[in-house]
Write a protein that holds these residues in place. Structure first.
Motif, PDB file in Angstrom:
ATOM      1  N   THR A  34       0.831  -1.210   0.000  1.00  0.00           N
ATOM      2  CA  THR A  34       0.000   0.000   0.000  1.00  0.00           C
ATOM      3  C   THR A  34       0.864   1.258   0.000  1.00  0.00           C
ATOM      4  OG1 THR A  34      -1.741  -1.174   1.199  1.00  0.00           O
ATOM      5  CG2 THR A  34      -1.820   1.233   1.228  1.00  0.00           C
ATOM      6  N   LEU A  35       1.919   1.263   0.805  1.00  0.00           N
ATOM      7  CA  LEU A  35       2.798   2.430   0.876  1.00  0.00           C
ATOM      8  C   LEU A  35       3.560   2.639  -0.430  1.00  0.00           C
ATOM      9  CD1 LEU A  35       4.226   1.991   4.484  1.00  0.00           C
ATOM     10  CD2 LEU A  35       2.441   3.562   3.750  1.00  0.00           C
ATOM     11  N   ASP A  36       3.932   1.549  -1.095  1.00  0.00           N
ATOM     12  CA  ASP A  36       4.659   1.675  -2.370  1.00  0.00           C
ATOM     13  C   ASP A  36       3.756   2.165  -3.482  1.00  0.00           C
ATOM     14  OD1 ASP A  36       7.032   0.881  -1.290  1.00  0.00           O
ATOM     15  OD2 ASP A  36       6.816  -1.230  -1.840  1.00  0.00           O
ATOM     16  N   LYS A  37       2.476   1.761  -3.456  1.00  0.00           N
ATOM     17  CA  LYS A  37       1.579   2.075  -4.566  1.00  0.00           C
ATOM     18  C   LYS A  37       0.985   3.473  -4.421  1.00  0.00           C
ATOM     19  CE  LYS A  37      -2.431   0.279  -7.064  1.00  0.00           C
ATOM     20  NZ  LYS A  37      -3.502  -0.755  -7.089  1.00  0.00           N
ATOM     21  N   GLU A  38       0.129   3.665  -3.479  1.00  0.00           N
ATOM     22  CA  GLU A  38      -0.534   4.961  -3.296  1.00  0.00           C
ATOM     23  C   GLU A  38      -0.616   5.274  -1.798  1.00  0.00           C
ATOM     24  OE1 GLU A  38      -4.307   4.975  -5.167  1.00  0.00           O
ATOM     25  OE2 GLU A  38      -3.507   4.844  -7.207  1.00  0.00           O
ATOM     26  N   PRO A  39       0.479   5.752  -1.205  1.00  0.00           N
ATOM     27  CA  PRO A  39       0.431   6.062   0.226  1.00  0.00           C
ATOM     28  C   PRO A  39      -0.524   7.219   0.499  1.00  0.00           C
ATOM     29  CG  PRO A  39       2.460   6.890  -0.759  1.00  0.00           C
ATOM     30  CD  PRO A  39       1.777   6.075  -1.803  1.00  0.00           C
ATOM     31  N   SER A  40      -1.303   7.061   1.528  1.00  0.00           N
ATOM     32  CA  SER A  40      -2.263   8.102   1.914  1.00  0.00           C
ATOM     33  C   SER A  40      -1.957   8.520   3.353  1.00  0.00           C
ATOM     34  CB  SER A  40      -3.696   7.568   1.797  1.00  0.00           C
ATOM     35  OG  SER A  40      -4.623   8.546   2.220  1.00  0.00           O
ATOM     36  N   TYR A  41      -1.558   9.756   3.526  1.00  0.00           N
ATOM     37  CA  TYR A  41      -1.216  10.272   4.849  1.00  0.00           C
ATOM     38  C   TYR A  41      -2.085  11.488   5.153  1.00  0.00           C
ATOM     39  CZ  TYR A  41       3.065   7.579   3.983  1.00  0.00           C
ATOM     40  OH  TYR A  41       3.957   6.592   3.684  1.00  0.00           O
ATOM     41  N   ARG A  42      -2.439  11.594   6.399  1.00  0.00           N
ATOM     42  CA  ARG A  42      -3.100  12.824   6.836  1.00  0.00           C
ATOM     43  C   ARG A  42      -2.078  13.945   6.924  1.00  0.00           C
ATOM     44  NH1 ARG A  42      -6.324  11.698  12.211  1.00  0.00           N
ATOM     45  NH2 ARG A  42      -4.400  10.546  12.691  1.00  0.00           N
ATOM     46  N   SER A  43      -2.550  15.159   6.773  1.00  0.00           N
ATOM     47  CA  SER A  43      -1.666  16.305   6.803  1.00  0.00           C
ATOM     48  C   SER A  43      -2.125  17.256   7.899  1.00  0.00           C
ATOM     49  CB  SER A  43      -1.679  17.015   5.433  1.00  0.00           C
ATOM     50  OG  SER A  43      -0.864  18.174   5.469  1.00  0.00           O
ATOM     51  N   GLU A  44      -1.390  17.225   9.009  1.00  0.00           N
ATOM     52  CA  GLU A  44      -1.704  18.111  10.139  1.00  0.00           C
ATOM     53  C   GLU A  44      -0.438  18.314  10.953  1.00  0.00           C
ATOM     54  OE1 GLU A  44      -3.550  15.494  13.581  1.00  0.00           O
ATOM     55  OE2 GLU A  44      -4.662  15.164  11.695  1.00  0.00           O
ATOM     56  N   GLY A  70       2.380  16.099   9.071  1.00  0.00           N
ATOM     57  CA  GLY A  70       2.259  14.724   8.618  1.00  0.00           C
ATOM     58  C   GLY A  70       1.099  14.007   9.273  1.00  0.00           C
ATOM     59  N   ASP A  71       1.206  12.683   9.261  1.00  0.00           N
ATOM     60  CA  ASP A  71       0.175  11.810   9.800  1.00  0.00           C
ATOM     61  C   ASP A  71       0.631  11.341  11.178  1.00  0.00           C
ATOM     62  OD1 ASP A  71      -1.583   9.753  10.427  1.00  0.00           O
ATOM     63  OD2 ASP A  71      -1.785   9.121   8.334  1.00  0.00           O
ATOM     64  N   PRO A  72       0.026  11.805  12.264  1.00  0.00           N
ATOM     65  CA  PRO A  72       0.500  11.433  13.606  1.00  0.00           C
ATOM     66  C   PRO A  72       0.406   9.936  13.870  1.00  0.00           C
ATOM     67  CG  PRO A  72      -1.597  12.600  13.711  1.00  0.00           C
ATOM     68  CD  PRO A  72      -1.127  12.727  12.316  1.00  0.00           C
ATOM     69  N   HIS A  73      -0.607   9.254  13.298  1.00  0.00           N
ATOM     70  CA  HIS A  73      -0.731   7.816  13.517  1.00  0.00           C
ATOM     71  C   HIS A  73       0.452   7.072  12.907  1.00  0.00           C
ATOM     72  CE1 HIS A  73      -2.445   3.821  13.802  1.00  0.00           C
ATOM     73  NE2 HIS A  73      -2.305   3.689  12.475  1.00  0.00           N
ATOM     74  N   ARG A  74       0.816   7.423  11.658  1.00  0.00           N
ATOM     75  CA  ARG A  74       1.937   6.752  11.006  1.00  0.00           C
ATOM     76  C   ARG A  74       3.254   7.097  11.708  1.00  0.00           C
ATOM     77  NH1 ARG A  74       0.096   2.461   8.362  1.00  0.00           N
ATOM     78  NH2 ARG A  74      -1.411   2.986   6.709  1.00  0.00           N
ATOM     79  N   LEU A  75       3.436   8.327  12.106  1.00  0.00           N
ATOM     80  CA  LEU A  75       4.668   8.712  12.780  1.00  0.00           C
ATOM     81  C   LEU A  75       4.800   8.003  14.131  1.00  0.00           C
ATOM     82  CD1 LEU A  75       4.865  12.530  11.977  1.00  0.00           C
ATOM     83  CD2 LEU A  75       5.962  10.632  10.807  1.00  0.00           C
ATOM     84  N   ARG A  76       3.698   7.861  14.859  1.00  0.00           N
ATOM     85  CA  ARG A  76       3.744   7.111  16.114  1.00  0.00           C
ATOM     86  C   ARG A  76       4.096   5.642  15.831  1.00  0.00           C
ATOM     87  NH1 ARG A  76       1.381   7.864  21.099  1.00  0.00           N
ATOM     88  NH2 ARG A  76       0.206   9.627  20.300  1.00  0.00           N
ATOM     89  N   GLU A  78      10.169   8.603   4.291  1.00  0.00           N
ATOM     90  CA  GLU A  78      10.376   9.241   2.996  1.00  0.00           C
ATOM     91  C   GLU A  78       9.076   9.805   2.446  1.00  0.00           C
ATOM     92  OE1 GLU A  78      12.311   8.172  -1.408  1.00  0.00           O
ATOM     93  OE2 GLU A  78      12.476   6.768   0.288  1.00  0.00           O
ATOM     94  N   GLY A  79       7.956   9.146   2.733  1.00  0.00           N
ATOM     95  CA  GLY A  79       6.664   9.663   2.300  1.00  0.00           C
ATOM     96  C   GLY A  79       6.286  10.969   2.977  1.00  0.00           C
ATOM     97  N   HIS A  80       6.894  11.280   4.124  1.00  0.00           N
ATOM     98  CA  HIS A  80       6.655  12.545   4.816  1.00  0.00           C
ATOM     99  C   HIS A  80       7.701  13.600   4.460  1.00  0.00           C
ATOM    100  CE1 HIS A  80       3.849  10.174   7.194  1.00  0.00           C
ATOM    101  NE2 HIS A  80       3.389  11.298   7.729  1.00  0.00           N
ATOM    102  N   GLY A  81       8.482  13.353   3.419  1.00  0.00           N
ATOM    103  CA  GLY A  81       9.491  14.325   3.009  1.00  0.00           C
ATOM    104  C   GLY A  81      10.768  14.245   3.806  1.00  0.00           C
ATOM    105  N   GLY A  82      10.909  13.251   4.688  1.00  0.00           N
ATOM    106  CA  GLY A  82      12.113  13.104   5.487  1.00  0.00           C
ATOM    107  C   GLY A  82      12.840  11.830   5.143  1.00  0.00           C
TER     108      GLY A  82
END
Length: 512
Positions: free
Chosen positions: A312-322, A370-376, A480-484
């Motif tokens: 899923t992350l390789d194809k179309e990653p979906s992150y919240r932006s906050e 970014g997405d706080p759930h993914r970062l956690r 990398e998906g969060h620009g880092g």
């Protein structure tokens, strides 16, 4: 429809030689035609000037009327040059007498002046009475209504123009032959870079992808073409290399995934067959078999979930932006780790950098978008990785702070540092979370491949405690998906420092 014209030559060199020869031939023909016309006009004008300037003397008219003109054989020098004069009486009838030499056929003139079609002051051209000669004639009025036709032969004009025509024909033939010979040599020399390109292209077709075109002078068209083709070949070579690398990674990934799934499937199949045997089993044996089946099924389920997450992350990653507070995120993760595992003490502190090894005295606020759930999730994964791969009692330090991207802080490459993501621009404001342990660390070979999927530094490690080798790959993809990016600083005996680096919060910034 029958084709009348021959097909054009297919060779570019032949087409250029033919085109240049045709253009040069046309130019030579045009210049020769203009020169011929100018010369002929000039010669005719000279003859006309002589005709206009010459006027027969008045006594000659009366002598012609009385028949007293001298015989041409007796006085050949009565008239200058090749002049001939023919007289007509007042009624327009020819007197059949003339002045001038009779060595050549005279002009073809009518016996009646009205039929001559001549106007005063306007010379005309008439043929000779015999042969191919031509005469230039002019009507001159005389006394008492008489008239005279003054003539000059055009032998000089025709001879000069004929010689010019022959000379032009010879020059044209020589010009065409010279152009064909020199044109082939000049064009072959001019197309030499294209010939070298052709040979280089043949080498590339034969499989030598590292060969490049030698002519890349930007001041020439062929040089600019060579630069463009070299750039295209570089991209093509990189694309082929990336494709081969991707195919190799895919084959390795499929093989590793099959290898990881085979172990729990084999265990489940073995215990299921054991449970289906007709022999009676004790309650303890049945419970033990069911426990092993459930344990391996759970392990296989976790592996499939990780594989699905990576896909899923390789194809179309979906992150919240906050806005995300990295300090609060780290504090929550440290609290959760302290509650679930007492074997590895975890503490939270300020960031240490090369410029300030002791770090700040107080924790600073660090924010990103970014997405706080993914970062956690990735931070908990790093803490879990530190607990799993270090001996009990190993201390784990979580550090949070802000800095600028650079070799001493993070976000860029340096010797001894590895990462699966490209470096950030040096000097970019960044927020950093470090997870550092005091364990045995990794050697450079293992550190180079630690972010690859299904890679394990210790091949003999139990999969029940070592995981599937996908955790760090997932963390790297999310970072990398969060620009880092996620990076590792380690050395044998010095522990591992996993560093999460993100651009600091910007109102217009969104994760990729």
């Amino acid at each position: 429809m029958t084709r009348l014209l021959p097909p054009p030559p297919k060779s570019l060199r032949r087409r250029l030689v033919l085109g240049v020869t045709l253009l040069a031939t046309a130019a030579v023909l045009a210049s020769q035609a203009i020169g011929f016309v100018v010369l002929r006009t000039w010669l005719l004008d000279r003859v006309d000037e002589q005709l206009v300037e010459f006027h027969p003397p008045a006594p000659a008219f009366q002598d012609a009327l009385d028949g007293r003109l001298p015989d041409p054989g007796e006085r050949p020098d009565v008239l200058p040059s090749d002049f001939h004069v023919y007289f007509y009486d007042s009624s327009g009838r020819s007197l059949n007498v003339s002045l001038g030499s009779e060595t050549k056929p005279g002009p073809q003139l009518s016996d009646d002046a009205q039929d001559l079609g001549l106007r005063d002051g306007h010379p005309e051209t008439v043929p000779a009475v015999s042969g191919d000669g031509r005469w230039r004639v002019l009507l001159n009025p005389g006394p008492d209504g008489m008239s005279a036709v003054v003539t000059l032969p055009l032998d000089t004009v025709d001879g000069a123009t004929s010689k010019i025509l022959w000379l032009n024909a010879v020059l044209l033939a020589v010009t065409i032959v010279t152009l064909l010979a020199l044109g082939r040599w000049v064009i072959r020399l001019g197309l030499l870079p294209l010939t070298r390109m052709e040979r280089t292209a043949q080498d590339i077709t034969a499989g030598r992808l590292d060969v490049r075109l030698p002519d890349t002078d930007p001041r020439t068209e062929i040089g600019r073409l060579g630069r463009v083709l070299n750039s295209m070949l570089d991209r093509l070579q990189k694309a082929l290399l990336a494709r081969e690398t991707s195919e190799a990674r895919l084959r390795r990934f499929v093989a590793d995934a099959g290898h990881e799934l085979r172990t729990p499937l084999t265990a489940i199949q073995g215990y299921a067959e054991l449970a289906l045997r007709p022999e009676r089993r004790s309650d303890h044996e049945r419970d033990e078999a069911n426990r092993f089946i459930a344990q391996n099924a759970e392990r296989m389920s976790l592996l499939v979930d990780d594989l699905q997450l990576l896909a899923t992350l390789d194809k179309e990653p979906s992150y919240r932006s906050e806005p995300v507070d990295l300090l609060s995120l780290a504090a929550d993760a440290v609290s959760a780790a302290a509650l679930h595992s007492a074997s590895h003490p975890v503490d939270l502190g300020p960031l240490h950098t090369a410029a300030d090894p002791t770090g700040a005295e107080e924790l600073d606020l660090a924010e990103t978008v970014g997405d706080p759930h993914r970062l956690r999730q990735i931070l908990e994964n790093l803490l879990s990785n530190a607990r799993i791969h270090t001996p009990p009692g190993t201390r784990v330090h979580v550090r949070v702070g802000t800095a600028e991207a650079g070799p001493g802080t993070g976000g860029t490459d340096r010797p001894g540092r590895t990462s699966a993501s490209p470096p950030l621009p040096e000097g970019l404001p960044i927020g950093v979370i470090e997870v550092a342990d005091e364990g045995p660390g990794l050697d450079p070979v293992d550190a180079e491949h630690v972010f690859e999927r299904f890679y394990r530094a210790d091949l003999a490690r139990s999969r029940n405690h070592g995981g599937s080798g996908l955790g760090l790959a997932i963390v790297a993809v999310i970072a990398e998906g969060h620009g880092g990016r996620l990076e590792l600083d380690t050395a044998p005996g010095q522990g591992c420092t996993f560093r999460l680096v993100f651009p600091t919060a910007d109102p217009g910034q969104e994760p990729r």
